[in-house]
Design a protein around this motif. Structure first.
Motif, short mmCIF file in Angstrom:
data_model
loop_
_atom_site.label_atom_id
_atom_site.label_comp_id
_atom_site.label_asym_id
_atom_site.label_seq_id
_atom_site.Cartn_x
_atom_site.Cartn_y
_atom_site.Cartn_z
N LEU A 254 60.35 38.08 34.12
CA LEU A 254 60.16 36.92 33.24
C LEU A 254 61.37 36.00 33.34
N ASN A 255 61.12 34.70 33.42
CA ASN A 255 62.22 33.74 33.41
C ASN A 255 62.56 33.38 31.96
N TYR A 256 63.41 32.37 31.76
CA TYR A 256 63.88 32.07 30.41
C TYR A 256 62.73 31.78 29.45
N ALA A 257 61.87 30.83 29.84
CA ALA A 257 60.78 30.42 28.94
C ALA A 257 59.80 31.57 28.71
N ASP A 258 59.47 32.30 29.77
CA ASP A 258 58.49 33.38 29.63
C ASP A 258 59.02 34.54 28.79
N SER A 259 60.31 34.87 28.96
CA SER A 259 60.87 35.98 28.18
C SER A 259 60.90 35.60 26.70
N GLN A 260 61.27 34.35 26.42
CA GLN A 260 61.31 33.87 25.04
C GLN A 260 59.90 33.90 24.44
N GLN A 261 58.91 33.46 25.26
CA GLN A 261 57.53 33.43 24.78
C GLN A 261 57.05 34.84 24.48
N SER A 262 57.43 35.81 25.31
CA SER A 262 56.95 37.17 25.07
C SER A 262 57.54 37.72 23.77
N PHE A 263 58.76 37.33 23.45
CA PHE A 263 59.36 37.75 22.17
C PHE A 263 58.64 37.08 21.00
N LEU A 264 58.40 35.78 21.13
CA LEU A 264 57.73 35.04 20.04
C LEU A 264 56.28 35.48 19.86
N ASN A 265 55.67 36.00 20.94
CA ASN A 265 54.29 36.48 20.83
C ASN A 265 54.22 37.90 20.26
N GLY A 266 55.38 38.51 20.01
CA GLY A 266 55.38 39.87 19.49
C GLY A 266 55.13 40.90 20.58
N GLU A 267 55.48 40.57 21.83
CA GLU A 267 55.27 41.50 22.94
C GLU A 267 56.55 42.22 23.34
N ALA A 268 57.66 41.93 22.66
CA ALA A 268 58.93 42.61 22.93
C ALA A 268 59.69 42.71 21.61
N ALA A 269 60.30 43.88 21.38
CA ALA A 269 60.97 44.10 20.10
C ALA A 269 62.34 43.43 20.06
N VAL A 270 63.00 43.35 21.23
CA VAL A 270 64.35 42.79 21.28
C VAL A 270 64.39 41.73 22.37
N LEU A 271 65.02 40.59 22.08
CA LEU A 271 65.27 39.59 23.12
C LEU A 271 66.77 39.39 23.19
N VAL A 272 67.32 39.53 24.40
CA VAL A 272 68.75 39.24 24.55
C VAL A 272 68.88 37.78 24.92
N ASN A 273 69.49 37.02 24.04
CA ASN A 273 69.68 35.59 24.28
C ASN A 273 70.83 35.13 23.38
N GLY A 274 71.23 33.88 23.52
CA GLY A 274 72.44 33.41 22.84
C GLY A 274 72.24 33.04 21.38
N THR A 275 73.35 32.64 20.76
CA THR A 275 73.31 32.20 19.36
C THR A 275 72.55 30.89 19.19
N TRP A 276 72.34 30.16 20.33
CA TRP A 276 71.78 28.81 20.25
C TRP A 276 70.32 28.75 19.79
N VAL A 277 69.67 29.89 19.67
CA VAL A 277 68.25 29.85 19.32
C VAL A 277 67.96 30.42 17.93
N VAL A 278 69.02 30.78 17.18
CA VAL A 278 68.79 31.43 15.88
C VAL A 278 67.95 30.54 14.96
N ASP A 279 68.31 29.25 14.86
CA ASP A 279 67.56 28.39 13.94
C ASP A 279 66.14 28.15 14.44
N PHE A 280 65.99 28.09 15.78
CA PHE A 280 64.65 27.88 16.37
C PHE A 280 63.75 29.09 16.10
#
Lengths: 427, 365
Positions: A254-280
């Protein structure tokens, strides 16, 4: 009468032309069309920074700011080409890790304490790490804006289903073995992946491996310029991650957008990403339609001896040629002062503030999820300073991707990475 | 009004020719000839982009060291069996050129071109880093290889599909006119738009292709991050993008073929596919050669597709020469080294231009 009118108009035009200083500004963070002037209402990095810039344009007397069109992926190439062509923007954002490269060639204006305090910036208010971020050979070359780091973004519902929640906090692993155990447990209970991250595009996988090396007290190269990637610590760090791929508990493709989407879809319990997306993610979790409902932002867990997570800082700088025009320089400093003043607004993205007065404020403490990753500032790390940091990151990204995307043997990839990084350090 | 001749009238034919050519020559000299020689000059220096911008004396003349650093290595050896498959292919090329020329099925220049390509393949593929040896730049030759592979897949892809579409659309009806416009439309898009469209098409989560594979029961392919499919993905996007010009050239060529030939063929029961093979193709030979050589020169310069869709990955599988030049010059600030690679690219493209020149001249005779 007609003459009088024309005369007045002309006079006005001349007066405003004489006083307004045009400042060109270069930044990444992406585009935001209608950011407005309200620095308290915008969401996401792009819109928050643009609302601060728009407010600066409106509120600073006699300064008008033009934000140049730049592209995230090619930002530094664009900026360097602009410097080489003699037309850099009057102020621009950059990362802490680029300071040795730019300041080393005299591209950046050194900001004296007098200049800074004259514009209303108090360097004494900056945290030590923020001051370090803008200091090179004892001089200050910019105004820090944040400390940003990798977090573990957690879907609490999936974790709870797998029995990995205690006292309202996620239970995170404390060793590679426990990581595998948790991941299996979660797959069994929910059928979903334990961990997602961009392992296929940006160097987020690199930052994960770096953190796991630092946690073992190792680094990828030393201060004196010797590559140290081909060792047991790197092997262990890489295998900590590949063990998840081998059992299908995480998907490396998964690339950046796809990995993020899988987390937002509830398909992954943990997403490793930066502080820049906390509010999003906070905003997304509040929506009915996303698969993520119960969001938690956790510190990067310590799997080995010491805590460590990859971190960097965004800083604002003024190119050295701007200093030759005193009025322009002073206008540019005013813009930096305005951004420094709005540090708490920028922190709303999820980044950590750099001013002690902001860090201690109630407004900052009230930001969502802030207390959940309060430990991150203490474990923030990065590689030693290097002029070709970008090229080194690319080598690591390529070789690590070769391991998880093309099944290159770990030994070969680490040996190749070591040779290439050494070549870069020797150039 | 004075009756004196205007100064322009006093010029003879040659002089006025030069005068009229002057604007072109100036632009050409300023924007092509000068930058080219400047590039060669830079390639002979250790030249840091940022450093020289702030201190013009920071460059250092190093002769051909950049070329050595990029293209050569330590303990480089040559053997006729270093890469048996490629080298055998090269030998076969030489043999084919000789026999086909002897049996008069290939003309002089084409045979020489094929023969030279065979010799080059045999010689170049035989070079390798010996024991304890290494290439100074380990990425350069693999990158060149990827670029050649890209050209090798894209050019036949574009040529064959454009030819088939042109043959199918070569009719004077309104629907065909509309279809011609549709097929040409992709050509006017910029590379950013094309890559954006295809990134969405190839996306394993929301892409059209993934949806189709899922409907038919398969699991979606992660095109852009799978080493088996990444190059194919950028080749497909490129074929879709550059079909238009080739199609228009073929249409023009098709309309040049006299109708009499087809009528005469029809009398001998030569229609449909046979007519295409025995009448259309031989008459299109010049156009096909032109399209192929133009495409080769064009696609050696591929950059955007690889830069925007795959970032050269995974594992450098789609890293191409122009992207490497770009990274070396702007990410790494090593302008001298990047210029040396650019000169190498120029030599390759120059070679194909010469081939085109030779082939074109031969057919006029």
């Amino acid at each position: 009468m007609k003459h009088l009118l024309t005369g007045t108009l002309l006079a006005c035009a001349c007066a405003s032309a004489a006083t307004a200083q045009d400042i060109t500004l270069g930044r990444f963070f992406g585009a935001c069309e209608d950011a407005g002037n309200d620095t308290k209402a915008s969401v996401g990095e792009a819109c928050i920074i643009q609302s601060i810039i728009n407010a600066a344009d409106a509120e600073i007397e006699g300064v008008s700011i033009e934000t140049l069109p730049t592209d995230w992926g090619n930002y530094y190439d664009q900026i360097k080409a602009a410097y080489a062509g003699g037309t850099p923007p009057d102020v621009h954002v950059m990362h802490r890790h680029r300071v040795p490269e730019f300041a080393g060639f005299g591209a950046l204006a050194a900001l004296t304490e007098d200049d800074l305090s004259g514009a209303g910036i108090d360097p004494a208010d900056w945290t030590d790490s923020a001051r370090d971020a803008v200091t090179y050979n004892g001089e200050i070359y910019g105004v820090p804006m944040d400390l940003h780091a990798n977090l573990w973004h957690v879907n609490m519902d999936l974790m709870a289903e797998a029995g990995l929640v205690e006292n309202g906090e996620p239970v995170l692993p404390s060793s590679p073995e426990e990581l595998l155990e948790h991941a299996r447990q979660l797959k069994e209970a929910t059928g979903q992946n334990y961990l997602a991250a961009d392992f296929a595009q940006f160097p987020i996988g690199v930052r994960l491996v770096l953190a796991l090396m630092w946690q073992q007290g190792e680094n990828i190269f030393s201060e004196d310029g010797t590559a140290t990637i081909d060792n047991d610590a790197a092997q262990v760090a890489v295998e900590t991650i590949t063990q998840l791929f081998a059992e299908d508990l995480s998907n490396p493709q998964l690339n950046y957008a796809d990995s993020q989407q899988s987390f937002l879809n509830g398909e992954a319990a943990v997403l490793v990403n930066g502080t820049w997306v906390v509010d999003f993610y906070t905003a997304e979790a509040a929506k009915e339609e996303t698969g993520l409902d119960n969001y938690y932002a956790a510190d990067f867990p310590t799997l080995f001896g010491e805590g460590a997570t990859w971190a960097d800082s965004h800083i604002w700088v003024i190119p050295s040629p701007v200093k030759q025009d005193a009025e322009k320089y002073s206008a540019a400093l005013k813009v930096l002062a305005f951004i420094n003043e709005h540090n708490v607004d920028w922190a709303r993205t999820g980044h950590m503030a750099v001013r002690n007065s902001v860090l201690e404020s109630d407004e900052y403490a009230a930001l969502p999820h802030r207390t959940e990753y309060a430990g991150t500032a203490d474990i923030a790390r990065d590689t030693p300073p290097a002029e070709n940091y970008g090229a080194i990151q690319d080598v690591l990204n390529r070789e690590l991707q070769a391991i998880w995307l093309t099944d290159k043997p770990v030994d070969d990839a680490l040996a190749d990475a070591n040779i290439e990084v050494q070549d870069l350090l020797d150039r | 009004m004075s009756k004196a001749k205007s100064p322009l009238r006093r010029l003879n034919e040659t002089q006025s020719a030069y005068l009229l050519l002057l604007p072109f020559l100036l632009t050409y000299g300023l924007f092509l000839i000068y930058p080219f020689f400047r590039g060669v000059w830079i390639s002979l220096h250790d030249w840091n982009l940022l450093q020289v911008a702030f201190n013009p004396d920071a460059k250092q003349f190093v002769g051909f060291e950049n070329y050595v650093r990029v293209m050569w290595g330590r303990n480089i050896e040559w053997s006729p069996w270093a890469r048996p498959v490629l080298q055998t292919l090269g030998l076969l090329g030489i043999a084919a050129a000789v026999t086909l020329n002897r049996t008069r099925r290939l003309t002089g220049a084409t045979a020489i071109a094929l023969g030279l390509a065979g010799v080059a393949l045999f010689l170049i593929a035989g070079v390798y880093a010996g024991e304890e040896g290494r290439w100074f730049d380990r990425r350069f030759w693999p990158t060149v290889g990827n670029t050649v592979l890209f050209v090798g897949l894209t050019v036949p892809g574009v040529t064959i599909s454009a030819l088939l579409i042109a043959a199918a659309l070569n009719r004077e009806t309104r629907a065909m006119g509309l279809l011609r416009t549709l097929f040409f439309l992709s050509q006017v898009l910029s590379v950013t738009v094309v890559t954006l469209i295809w990134q969405i098409m190839f996306s394993p989560r929301q892409g059209l292709i993934a949806n189709i594979t899922e409907l038919s029961g398969g699991s979606p392919i992660t095109w852009l991050t799978d080493e088996r499919f990444a190059m194919a993905a950028i080749v497909i996007a490129t074929i879709w993008w550059s079909l238009g010009i080739a199609m228009i050239l073929f249409l023009a060529g098709l309309q040049d073929i006299s109708k009499d030939l087809f009528e005469a063929g029809a009398l001998d029961n030569c229609t449909g596919i046979r007519a295409f093979w025995y009448i259309t193709l031989p008459n299109l030979k010049r156009t096909i050669t032109l399209v192929i050589i133009l495409q080769i020169i064009l696609h050696f310069q591929v950059f955007g597709q690889s830069h925007l869709m795959t970032q050269g990955g995974p594992n450098d599988e789609t890293q191409v020469l122009v992207r490497y030049i770009y990274q070396t010059a702007f990410r790494d600030s090593e302008l001298g080294r990047a210029s040396a690679m650019a000169v190498f690219l120029f030599v390759i493209m120059g070679a194909f231009s010469i081939v085109q020149f030779l082939v074109g001249r031969e057919e006029k005779d």
